[in-house]
Design a protein around this motif. Structure first.
Motif, PDB file in Angstrom:
ATOM      1  N   ALA A   1       0.826  -1.207   0.000  1.00 50.21           N
ATOM      2  CA  ALA A   1       0.000   0.000   0.000  1.00 50.21           C
ATOM      3  C   ALA A   1       0.859   1.255   0.000  1.00 50.21           C
ATOM      4  CB  ALA A   1      -0.938  -0.009   1.210  1.00 50.21           C
ATOM      5  N   GLU A   2       1.939   1.230   0.758  1.00 52.21           N
ATOM      6  CA  GLU A   2       2.854   2.371   0.786  1.00 52.21           C
ATOM      7  C   GLU A   2       3.501   2.581  -0.580  1.00 52.21           C
ATOM      8  OE1 GLU A   2       7.128   3.565   2.866  1.00 52.21           O
ATOM      9  OE2 GLU A   2       5.740   2.266   3.963  1.00 52.21           O
ATOM     10  N   ALA A   3       3.889   1.483  -1.232  1.00 50.35           N
ATOM     11  CA  ALA A   3       4.530   1.594  -2.541  1.00 50.35           C
ATOM     12  C   ALA A   3       3.565   2.136  -3.585  1.00 50.35           C
ATOM     13  CB  ALA A   3       5.061   0.228  -2.977  1.00 50.35           C
ATOM     14  N   VAL A   4       2.341   1.643  -3.600  1.00 52.35           N
ATOM     15  CA  VAL A   4       1.341   2.115  -4.562  1.00 52.35           C
ATOM     16  C   VAL A   4       1.055   3.593  -4.347  1.00 52.35           C
ATOM     17  CG1 VAL A   4      -1.085   1.943  -5.257  1.00 52.35           C
ATOM     18  CG2 VAL A   4       0.289  -0.135  -4.957  1.00 52.35           C
ATOM     19  N   ASP A   5       0.885   3.978  -3.096  1.00 54.92           N
ATOM     20  CA  ASP A   5       0.598   5.389  -2.814  1.00 54.92           C
ATOM     21  C   ASP A   5       1.765   6.276  -3.249  1.00 54.92           C
ATOM     22  OD1 ASP A   5      -1.206   7.395  -1.543  1.00 54.92           O
ATOM     23  OD2 ASP A   5       0.523   7.674  -0.235  1.00 54.92           O
ATOM     24  N   ALA A   6       2.992   5.841  -2.984  1.00 60.46           N
ATOM     25  CA  ALA A   6       4.157   6.643  -3.361  1.00 60.46           C
ATOM     26  C   ALA A   6       4.276   6.775  -4.871  1.00 60.46           C
ATOM     27  CB  ALA A   6       5.427   6.019  -2.780  1.00 60.46           C
ATOM     28  N   ALA A   7       4.035   5.684  -5.607  1.00 63.13           N
ATOM     29  CA  ALA A   7       4.110   5.741  -7.065  1.00 63.13           C
ATOM     30  C   ALA A   7       3.011   6.636  -7.625  1.00 63.13           C
ATOM     31  CB  ALA A   7       4.009   4.337  -7.654  1.00 63.13           C
ATOM     32  N   CYS A   8       1.814   6.533  -7.065  1.00 59.78           N
ATOM     33  CA  CYS A   8       0.712   7.383  -7.519  1.00 59.78           C
ATOM     34  C   CYS A   8       1.003   8.858  -7.242  1.00 59.78           C
ATOM     35  CB  CYS A   8      -0.592   6.959  -6.854  1.00 59.78           C
ATOM     36  SG  CYS A   8      -1.293   5.424  -7.494  1.00 59.78           S
ATOM     37  N   ARG A   9       1.541   9.149  -6.068  1.00 68.26           N
ATOM     38  CA  ARG A   9       1.888  10.546  -5.765  1.00 68.26           C
ATOM     39  C   ARG A   9       2.970  11.056  -6.706  1.00 68.26           C
ATOM     40  NH1 ARG A   9       4.335  10.568  -1.334  1.00 68.26           N
ATOM     41  NH2 ARG A   9       3.904   8.547  -0.365  1.00 68.26           N
ATOM     42  N   ALA A  10       3.936  10.200  -7.028  1.00 67.51           N
ATOM     43  CA  ALA A  10       4.993  10.602  -7.959  1.00 67.51           C
ATOM     44  C   ALA A  10       4.427  10.901  -9.344  1.00 67.51           C
ATOM     45  CB  ALA A  10       6.050   9.503  -8.047  1.00 67.51           C
ATOM     46  N   ALA A  11       3.350  10.207  -9.709  1.00 65.07           N
ATOM     47  CA  ALA A  11       2.704  10.425 -11.004  1.00 65.07           C
ATOM     48  C   ALA A  11       1.700  11.573 -10.962  1.00 65.07           C
ATOM     49  CB  ALA A  11       2.008   9.146 -11.456  1.00 65.07           C
ATOM     50  N   GLY A  12       1.517  12.179  -9.790  1.00 65.45           N
ATOM     51  CA  GLY A  12       0.557  13.271  -9.664  1.00 65.45           C
ATOM     52  C   GLY A  12      -0.883  12.819  -9.611  1.00 65.45           C
ATOM     53  N   LEU A  13      -1.093  11.595  -9.130  1.00 69.05           N
ATOM     54  CA  LEU A  13      -2.446  11.059  -9.071  1.00 69.05           C
ATOM     55  C   LEU A  13      -3.038  11.279  -7.688  1.00 69.05           C
ATOM     56  CD1 LEU A  13      -2.070   7.632 -10.928  1.00 69.05           C
ATOM     57  CD2 LEU A  13      -2.591   9.889 -11.876  1.00 69.05           C
ATOM     58  N   ASP A  14      -3.918  12.259  -7.588  1.00 68.30           N
ATOM     59  CA  ASP A  14      -4.652  12.433  -6.343  1.00 68.30           C
ATOM     60  C   ASP A  14      -5.828  11.456  -6.336  1.00 68.30           C
ATOM     61  OD1 ASP A  14      -6.543  13.498  -8.096  1.00 68.30           O
ATOM     62  OD2 ASP A  14      -6.103  15.576  -7.546  1.00 68.30           O
ATOM     63  N   ALA A  15      -6.630  11.492  -5.294  1.00 69.37           N
ATOM     64  CA  ALA A  15      -7.729  10.528  -5.160  1.00 69.37           C
ATOM     65  C   ALA A  15      -8.665  10.577  -6.356  1.00 69.37           C
ATOM     66  CB  ALA A  15      -8.492  10.797  -3.866  1.00 69.37           C
ATOM     67  N   GLY A  16      -8.922  11.763  -6.868  1.00 67.97           N
ATOM     68  CA  GLY A  16      -9.842  11.897  -7.984  1.00 67.97           C
ATOM     69  C   GLY A  16      -9.343  11.261  -9.261  1.00 67.97           C
ATOM     70  N   ARG A  17      -8.034  11.285  -9.485  1.00 68.71           N
ATOM     71  CA  ARG A  17      -7.467  10.730 -10.717  1.00 68.71           C
ATOM     72  C   ARG A  17      -7.159   9.243 -10.605  1.00 68.71           C
ATOM     73  NH1 ARG A  17      -2.535  13.158 -12.840  1.00 68.71           N
ATOM     74  NH2 ARG A  17      -3.268  12.445 -14.885  1.00 68.71           N
ATOM     75  N   ARG A  18      -7.353   8.658  -9.433  1.00 66.16           N
ATOM     76  CA  ARG A  18      -7.106   7.226  -9.294  1.00 66.16           C
ATOM     77  C   ARG A  18      -8.337   6.398  -9.664  1.00 66.16           C
ATOM     78  NH1 ARG A  18      -3.460   6.582  -3.718  1.00 66.16           N
ATOM     79  NH2 ARG A  18      -2.163   8.435  -4.071  1.00 66.16           N
ATOM     80  N   GLY A  19      -9.495   7.013  -9.720  1.00 62.47           N
ATOM     81  CA  GLY A  19     -10.705   6.300 -10.087  1.00 62.47           C
ATOM     82  C   GLY A  19     -10.583   5.704 -11.479  1.00 62.47           C
TER      83      GLY A  19
END
Length: 360
Positions: free
Chosen positions: A66-84
């Motif tokens: 979960a930590e790795a996924v969140d870190a990769a998503c943040r690095a890609a600029g994916l906030d909660a709205g863009r992860r849907g």
């Protein structure tokens, strides 16, 4: 409309015995000091070998993922709205827990698109990356997260030890004379792949991929490396590149006798004359073999090295093996001369993968 061949990687993250995060991985692989040490996570007194590359403060695998996924998503600029709507492709060791782990990770990370799990041994993560790219190129999804994790544990350790696959001298020596085997290592990683239409910025481009099976033996590689050679050839063809364009190969090489020799043969077949001067190393000699997660950890390391312009050393080198006539990176990191690299993986049962990346 068909998706362009290149699929952008827009966020990456990895953890290993070197620590958490991309900075820790890059600094350590370029330093060239292996992370192996005596195992203190479980009792190894009944084992032949007592060495692995483990993260001292590793938590539960679900939390690390979960930590790795969140870190990769943040690095890609994916906030909660863009992860849907984002797909999740997860590579882990098989078992009855895997479906629940996959579902829980998707929910915890806010990834509401399709979810898949891969438990195909040491090509699990690289297969997931190839499938994610194919989904994006086909237009099935705009965005996918590939996550993978393995933390050294007693069961797989015992199996590899009993099979006499672990290095008896506490060092992994890919392609080298005097190599005695592999050593396991922790690895947790995540990458975000996106279509050109939605990607904001790319860390690197996934340009090609290939998969092939040789079905030679349940455990041993086909001596001529024909399956892996086909995977490399397919990756080059998909990318529209020649062998001469490749500036680095992060090899599967585990430090085992037959496997390394078969991979060297595969590279000679697939790359032809270029195999004599394309720089090759295996970062497993530094961070260990992360089994199902190895393909993703090594892809992240390869991307980081390309972006930094330096190629990791092949640690543990003792001297040349006539069965492995390759341009092995020895002694110190070497400057990258092109922006293209291959990351190779192979698994029991004759499964082989090749991922071809380029600097964005």
């Amino acid at each position: 409309m068909a998706e362009p061949a290149a699929v952008p990687l827009t966020g990456v993250h990895a953890s290993s015995a070197f620590g958490r995060g991309t900075d820790a991985q890059l600094a350590s692989v370029l330093a060239g000091d292996p992370a192996f040490r005596p195992v203190d996570r479980f009792d190894t007194t009944a084992r032949r070998v007592d060495a692995a590359a483990t993260l001292p403060d590793a938590g539960d695998l679900a939390d690390e993922l979960a930590e790795a996924v969140d870190a990769a998503c943040r690095a890609a600029g994916l906030d909660a709205g863009r992860r849907g709507g984002t797909a999740l492709l997860l590579a882990v060791h098989g078992g009855a827990h895997v479906p629940a782990l996959t579902t829980a990770l998707a929910a915890r990370s806010g990834l509401t698109g399709p979810a898949r799990a891969y438990t195909t041994a040491c090509v699990s993560a690289s297969s997931a990356v190839a499938d994610a790219a194919a989904l994006i190129r086909r237009g099935d999804v705009d965005r996918a997260v590939v996550a993978a994790g393995y933390l050294v544990e007693p069961d797989q350790y015992a199996l590899f030890d009993a099979g006499r696959a672990l290095a008896t001298d506490g060092a992994v020596r890919p392609f080298s004379a005097g190599r005695t085997g592999l050593l396991l290592g922790d690895g947790v990683a995540a990458v975000v792949l996106e279509s050109r239409a939605v990607a904001r910025d790319a860390v690197a481009d996934l340009l090609g991929w290939g998969r092939a099976g040789d079905a030679f033996h349940p455990c041993q590689p086909e001596p001529g490396g024909r399956g892996l050679a086909r995977a490399v050839t397919a990756a080059l063809r998909r990318a529209g590149l020649t062998a001469e364009a490749i500036g680095y190969v992060n090899a599967n090489a585990t430090g085992t006798g037959h496997s390394d020799a078969a991979e060297a043969a595969a590279l000679r077949t697939a790359l032809g004359a270029a195999a004599t001067h394309v720089p090759v190393s295996s970062t497993k000699a530094l961070h260990g073999h992360a089994l199902e997660a190895s393909g993703l950890l090594e892809l992240v390391v390869t991307v980081l090295a390309l972006r930094h312009g330096k190629l990791p050393v092949n640690a543990g080198w003792l001297g040349p093996d006539p069965a492995c006539p390759l341009d092995v990176v020895r002694d110190a990191p070497r400057p990258a001369t092109t922006g293209y690299a291959l990351s190779l993986n192979a698994a029991f049962g004759g499964a082989n993968t090749a991922l071809l990346v380029g600097t964005a």
